[in-house]
Design an enzyme around this catalytic site. Structure first.
Site, PDB file in Angstrom:
ATOM      1  N   ASP A  78       1.995 -49.077  38.595  1.00 55.73           N
ATOM      2  CA  ASP A  78       2.510 -49.153  37.236  1.00 55.73           C
ATOM      3  C   ASP A  78       3.962 -48.649  37.292  1.00 55.73           C
ATOM      4  O   ASP A  78       4.361 -48.021  38.282  1.00 55.73           O
ATOM      5  CB  ASP A  78       1.617 -48.239  36.375  1.00 55.73           C
ATOM      6  CG  ASP A  78       2.207 -47.928  35.029  1.00 55.73           C
ATOM      7  OD1 ASP A  78       2.457 -48.880  34.281  1.00 55.73           O
ATOM      8  OD2 ASP A  78       2.411 -46.742  34.722  1.00 55.73           O
ATOM      9  N   ASP A 107       6.430 -47.255  34.217  1.00 51.01           N
ATOM     10  CA  ASP A 107       6.805 -46.074  33.421  1.00 51.01           C
ATOM     11  C   ASP A 107       5.751 -44.971  33.515  1.00 51.01           C
ATOM     12  O   ASP A 107       4.572 -45.219  33.306  1.00 51.01           O
ATOM     13  CB  ASP A 107       6.986 -46.478  31.954  1.00 51.01           C
ATOM     14  CG  ASP A 107       8.183 -47.383  31.778  1.00 51.01           C
ATOM     15  OD1 ASP A 107       8.023 -48.610  31.855  1.00 51.01           O
ATOM     16  OD2 ASP A 107       9.297 -46.850  31.607  1.00 51.01           O
ATOM     17  N   ASP A 111      -0.481 -44.433  34.842  1.00 55.12           N
ATOM     18  CA  ASP A 111      -0.605 -43.242  33.986  1.00 55.12           C
ATOM     19  C   ASP A 111      -1.100 -43.547  32.576  1.00 55.12           C
ATOM     20  O   ASP A 111      -1.333 -42.641  31.800  1.00 55.12           O
ATOM     21  CB  ASP A 111       0.770 -42.573  33.829  1.00 55.12           C
ATOM     22  CG  ASP A 111       1.698 -43.404  32.957  1.00 55.12           C
ATOM     23  OD1 ASP A 111       1.766 -44.630  33.182  1.00 55.12           O
ATOM     24  OD2 ASP A 111       2.314 -42.836  32.040  1.00 55.12           O
TER      25      ASP A 111
HETATM   26  O1  LIG Z   1       2.931 -50.347  31.990  1.00 52.95           O
HETATM   27  P1  LIG Z   1       4.145 -49.479  32.034  1.00 52.95           P
HETATM   28  O2  LIG Z   1       5.122 -49.869  33.073  1.00 52.95           O
HETATM   29  O3  LIG Z   1       3.793 -48.022  32.104  1.00 52.95           O
HETATM   30  O4  LIG Z   1       4.845 -49.725  30.616  1.00 52.95           O
HETATM   31  C1  LIG Z   1       4.269 -49.195  29.435  1.00 52.95           C
HETATM   32  C2  LIG Z   1       5.359 -48.977  28.407  1.00 52.95           C
HETATM   33  O5  LIG Z   1       6.364 -48.209  29.082  1.00 52.95           O
HETATM   34  C3  LIG Z   1       7.566 -47.958  28.372  1.00 52.95           C
HETATM   35  O6  LIG Z   1       7.303 -46.995  27.370  1.00 52.95           O
HETATM   36  C4  LIG Z   1       6.942 -45.729  27.871  1.00 52.95           C
HETATM   37  O7  LIG Z   1       8.031 -45.198  28.665  1.00 52.95           O
HETATM   38  C5  LIG Z   1       9.260 -44.974  27.919  1.00 52.95           C
HETATM   39  C6  LIG Z   1      10.316 -44.527  28.919  1.00 52.95           C
HETATM   40  O8  LIG Z   1       9.926 -43.391  29.634  1.00 52.95           O
HETATM   41  C7  LIG Z   1       8.994 -43.950  26.818  1.00 52.95           C
HETATM   42  O9  LIG Z   1      10.180 -43.705  26.057  1.00 52.95           O
HETATM   43  C8  LIG Z   1       7.879 -44.480  25.890  1.00 52.95           C
HETATM   44  O10 LIG Z   1       7.547 -43.506  24.914  1.00 52.95           O
HETATM   45  C9  LIG Z   1       6.615 -44.797  26.723  1.00 52.95           C
HETATM   46  O11 LIG Z   1       5.625 -45.393  25.908  1.00 52.95           O
HETATM   47  C10 LIG Z   1       8.143 -49.215  27.801  1.00 52.95           C
HETATM   48  O12 LIG Z   1       9.290 -48.914  27.036  1.00 52.95           O
HETATM   49  C11 LIG Z   1       7.132 -50.004  26.998  1.00 52.95           C
HETATM   50  O13 LIG Z   1       7.685 -51.203  26.556  1.00 52.95           O
HETATM   51  C12 LIG Z   1       5.959 -50.307  27.941  1.00 52.95           C
HETATM   52  O14 LIG Z   1       4.991 -51.067  27.273  1.00 52.95           O
END
Ligand SMILES: O=P(O)(O)OC[C@H]1O[C@H](O[C@H]2O[C@H](CO)[C@@H](O)[C@H](O)[C@H]2O)[C@H](O)[C@@H](O)[C@@H]1O
Length: 371
Positions: free
Chosen positions: A121, A123, A315
């Protein structure tokens, strides 16, 4: 996985409702399951006013928002912040979901003579969670670790971000990418720019392609309705849309939930789930990160569960679909990245992206020595 008899797009409204009920956590009511509005799933309906139903939906969504990102507990002993292991609740949880670093020997022993495939994954796994989604950059050392992993193992990034954006963050062409929570899969990113230039996106699988115009429309509506809420932001991830509330004052979360619900009433073929301080709007299709992993295993010729050990590190709640698939296949395992105890289908855990990097480096070292 056999997709030959049809696409994962759900066209039967009843099946759509059942799918939705299965996907959402029990404390979230479905949004506009049936064309024309909410039909009273779960016994509600007759004699219950539409307004009341909306209240239930918004409150369910709000509960999910509040519980979506449990904050790290700060235990202070003798003026020092405790490590998660020193938190009794975390230690108890580690007994159920042990550290993948502490269990490394056991993990590689089970992979002896087999092929490991690595799914990551983005983020919260490869880059730490930050307030501004556009600033979630990957550190050069993490990039080097991922590049090394991709040199030694088949590897893929499976992210909620759009495929294009996650590639911009990761900047590695040695891996496969599944963006939009697995709804946009490119099995080879080598020659990515070349392929884009030529307009022939090779090895592309997009099960929600028909939803593109709808996603653009809902994205614009969500942007418009949330523009007055301080801290709210909308991210178009191509086949899904993120409504971020991390920077919104908690007193306004209910307004965010209400507005998202109102917009979604006009889009009966879209649903909302919640991630880490984010509401994710996406098509009601029978597809998720778990299905994407199965698809990738099959397309990369790695579906022999006797001889392939897939490792998936993530995560988020959306990563649970992938953990579940690996648990059900009884091959490979999920690793949850978390600093707080969580209900999970993963077998192992890591605390944060720095431990993820340590684990990836250990895998590469082990592989080099075992050749
Ligand atoms: O599947 P992932 O790669 O984990 O993506 C899931 C979402 O991740 C991002 O949002 C998350 O991370 C951001 C940066 O650290 C944070 O600001 C936010 O609160 C988290 O939810 C991304 O911006 C989303 O579009 C993804 O869906």
């Amino acid at each position: 996985m056999d997709l030959s008899n049809g696409s994962p797009v759900i066209t039967d409204p009843m099946a759509m409702g059942q799918q939705l009920m299965g996907v959402l956590p029990s404390n979230m009511m479905p949004f506009s399951v049936m064309p024309g509005g909410y039909s009273g799933a779960g016994g509600a309906g007759v004699g219950v006013s539409r307004r009341k139903i909306e209240e239930v939906i918004v409150n369910g969504l709000l509960d999910a928002m509040r519980s979506s990102s449990p904050r790290k507990k700060h235990n202070v002993v003798f003026g020092q912040e405790n490590l998660p292991e020193e938190d009794p609740a975390y230690s108890a949880w580690l007994a159920k979901c042990p550290s993948a670093l502490a269990s490394f020997k056991q993990i590689v022993a089970s992979a002896q003579g087999k092929k490991i495939a690595v799914f990551l994954d983005n983020d919260g796994t490869l880059s730490p969670i930050v307030d501004d989604p556009d600033k979630a950059v990957m550190s050069p050392v993490m990039r080097a670790a991922v590049r090394n992993v991709a040199k030694h193992f088949p590897a893929a990034i499976v992210s909620g971000r759009s495929r294009k954006k996650v590639l911009e963050f990761v900047k590695l062409k040695e891996l496969c990418y599944a963006g939009s929570h697995g709804m946009d899969i490119m099995t080879s990113s080598a020659n990515y720019e070349h392929n884009i230039e030529k307009g022939k996106e090779a090895n592309l699988f997009q099960p929600a392609r028909e939803f593109l115009p709808m996603i653009d429309e809902v994205s614009k509506s969500l942007l418009e309705v949330t523009s007055g809420i301080e801290g709210a932001s909308v991210e178009n991830n191509k086949f899904c849309v993120s409504v971020h509330y991390r920077n919104v004052h908690e007193k306004d979360w209910e307004l965010v939930a209400r507005l998202v619900n109102e917009v979604l009433e006009g889009f009966p073929r879209l649903k909302v789930t919640n991630g880490r301080m984010v509401l994710e709007v996406r098509p009601v299709i029978d597809w998720d990160k778990g299905k994407a992993v199965e698809f990738l295993l099959q397309s990369l010729g790695l579906s022999d569960s006797e001889n392939v050990i897939p490792i998936y590190i993530g995560d988020d709640r959306t990563d649970e679909d992938a953990f579940k698939v690996l648990r059900e296949r009884n091959c490979g395992f999920g690793i949850l990245v978390s600093q707080v105890p969580k209900e999970t289908e993963a077998f192992y855990s890591l605390r944060d992206p720095s431990e993820v990097m340590e684990f990836l480096n250990s895998l590469v070292r082990w592989k080099k020595h075992s050749i």
